[in-house]
Design a protein around this motif. Sequence first.
Motif, short mmCIF file in Angstrom:
data_model
loop_
_atom_site.label_atom_id
_atom_site.label_comp_id
_atom_site.label_asym_id
_atom_site.label_seq_id
_atom_site.Cartn_x
_atom_site.Cartn_y
_atom_site.Cartn_z
N VAL A 185 0.89 4.78 -8.39
CA VAL A 185 -0.05 3.81 -8.64
C VAL A 185 -1.49 3.98 -8.16
O VAL A 185 -2.25 3.92 -8.84
N LEU A 186 -1.46 4.03 -6.71
CA LEU A 186 -2.36 4.68 -6.00
C LEU A 186 -2.66 6.28 -5.91
O LEU A 186 -1.54 6.85 -5.64
N ASP A 187 -3.86 6.74 -6.08
CA ASP A 187 -4.09 8.22 -5.93
C ASP A 187 -3.88 8.75 -4.50
O ASP A 187 -4.57 8.07 -3.84
N PRO A 188 -2.80 9.23 -4.02
CA PRO A 188 -2.65 9.41 -2.51
C PRO A 188 -3.60 10.20 -2.01
O PRO A 188 -3.79 10.40 -0.86
N ARG A 189 -4.52 11.03 -2.89
CA ARG A 189 -5.51 11.92 -2.26
C ARG A 189 -6.65 10.79 -1.82
O ARG A 189 -7.20 11.19 -0.81
N PHE A 190 -7.02 9.82 -2.44
CA PHE A 190 -7.85 9.01 -2.10
C PHE A 190 -7.33 7.77 -1.06
O PHE A 190 -7.98 7.23 -0.31
N PHE A 191 -6.21 7.25 -1.39
CA PHE A 191 -5.38 6.28 -0.65
C PHE A 191 -4.05 6.58 0.00
O PHE A 191 -3.04 6.38 -0.64
N PRO A 244 -0.66 7.19 2.07
CA PRO A 244 0.02 6.01 2.54
C PRO A 244 0.13 6.03 3.95
O PRO A 244 -0.32 6.84 4.79
N ALA A 304 2.75 1.64 -3.03
CA ALA A 304 1.69 2.05 -4.27
C ALA A 304 1.34 3.29 -4.33
O ALA A 304 1.29 4.29 -5.24
N SER A 305 1.22 3.80 -2.97
CA SER A 305 0.86 5.30 -2.86
C SER A 305 1.64 6.17 -3.19
O SER A 305 1.51 7.26 -3.82
N TRP A 358 0.84 -1.17 0.03
CA TRP A 358 0.01 -0.05 -0.21
C TRP A 358 0.74 1.22 -0.02
O TRP A 358 0.70 2.16 -0.93
N GLU A 359 1.78 1.30 0.89
CA GLU A 359 2.78 2.30 1.01
C GLU A 359 3.46 2.57 -0.33
O GLU A 359 3.55 3.83 -0.75
#
Lengths: 248, 267
Positions: free
Chosen positions: A27-33, A35, A22-23, A19-20
């Motif tokens: 890869v993951l949008d840090p505004r939604f996910f 870290p 990816a964020s 998760w950390e």
Amino acid sequence: MRNSRWLAVLSPVGFLLIWELASRSGVLDPRFFPPPSVILQTLAAMTRSGELPYHVVVSGRRIVLGFLLGAVPAVAVGLAMGLSRPVRSLLMPLVSAIYPIPKIAIYPLIIFYLGLGEASKVSIVALSIFFLVLLNTMAGVIGLERAYFNIARAYGARPLGIFTTIAFPGALPAIFTGLKLGMGFALIVIVGAELLGSDAGIGFLIWRSYQIFAVDAMFAGLLVTAVLGWLATAGLDWLEHRALPWRP
Amino acid sequence: MTLSPTLPQVQTRITVTGLTKVYPQPRAPLTALRDVTFAVREGEFCALIGPSGCGKTTLLHILAGLTTSTSGTVTLPERRPGQLPTAVVFQGISTLPWFTVQQNVEYGLRLMSVPRRARRERALQHIRQVGLLPFADAYPHQLSEGMRQRVSIARALATDPDILLMDEPFANLDEQNRLLLQDELLRIWQEHRKTVLFVTHSLDEAIRLADRVLVMSASPGHIKTEVVVPFDRPRDYRAIRQDPRYGTMSAYLWDVLREEVLRGRQV
């Protein structure tokens, strides 16, 4: 044995690590996910400011009071229903009818009667565990060996004596099963109730964070709920162990 | 001139006259006991044997006040403070698993509202007597079946009953433990000389323990015959087994009982 214990740590740590990464890498949008490290920082900041402890204490108090208010009469009525067939025949239809109603669906009605204050929150927790504890207590008494009642009666026990020396201690393991199941429901219901109409508590915290788009604070609220649930279960396990030293 | 010629030499403790128990059933009422009549004297150890299902346990439950009879009378000693008229040692589950040995033995006294300190002393005395003092704080699941039955015996004796009712207390034990517990029961009984009614299905147990053996018929049960056991006390089991009277008694009782067991199986 030792290996499987390491495996148990591996999955959550691995999950957080992925998760950390990816964020942070996008890869993951840090505004939604956000870290996990950011969520932990938010958690620390909210703890220091006193905001988080305040909401935890509010929710915790509602759960504890609701538990007492629901469990004590549930045990009493459950014992009476387990011991007496007439009482069972009288009350069982009512219990069977109300038990399956999702208690959160009754919440608007409770607010209507009791207002938005503490009374409605404590009542919804009490209501959500009442039937679980009652049904488990009753089943616990019905499942007791007849031999125990014969011993009590042969030594001259009156109804009160049978209540306190046979039915209650004998049903205590089943009562704890009901309390533990009830704890899960209590958390669901209290957080739900705080989401719907409240100005304090963990549910309120999550809802307000949503409104101001503070995703990290929402995750922090979820994490605290999980820890609270785990602590409550551990506490009940400890209490059960202390209360039932006679179990093999 | 005679002084009270009707005064009996020894007092009767249990008098059962014309006792009948009928269980109402949807189809036909079930008669468990029919016209049961017998008496047990003070200080007598009386065994009750009969085929399974003949109503032995029903009879014992009536004496213990757990069931009511349909007709007939039961006369037991009056209840006196600090004592129970009857105390029961049950078969199988005879201890309460949520109480320690000490609490189990105190149980009857607690229900009799004996003050805490007094019941503690009385309980400890009887726990010591059955040799379980090191286990006073143990829970029943930590004990063997034989030890649990000793707890049950201690609980019964702690209430200082006029009559001890025992319902096949050693039926769930293995042969060797049963012999040991019979020895122990006799040793304890020598000290108190309580009136005992001991239900069993074992001929050997009845002859070994009792002064008198009552034989019940197959269902519906009534007292078919009784036999006085001639051996002196304290009894030596090995000596009894070698005594020719043991064989004669055992054979006679089996003759009577066998007929009833066969009759019971036809029902």
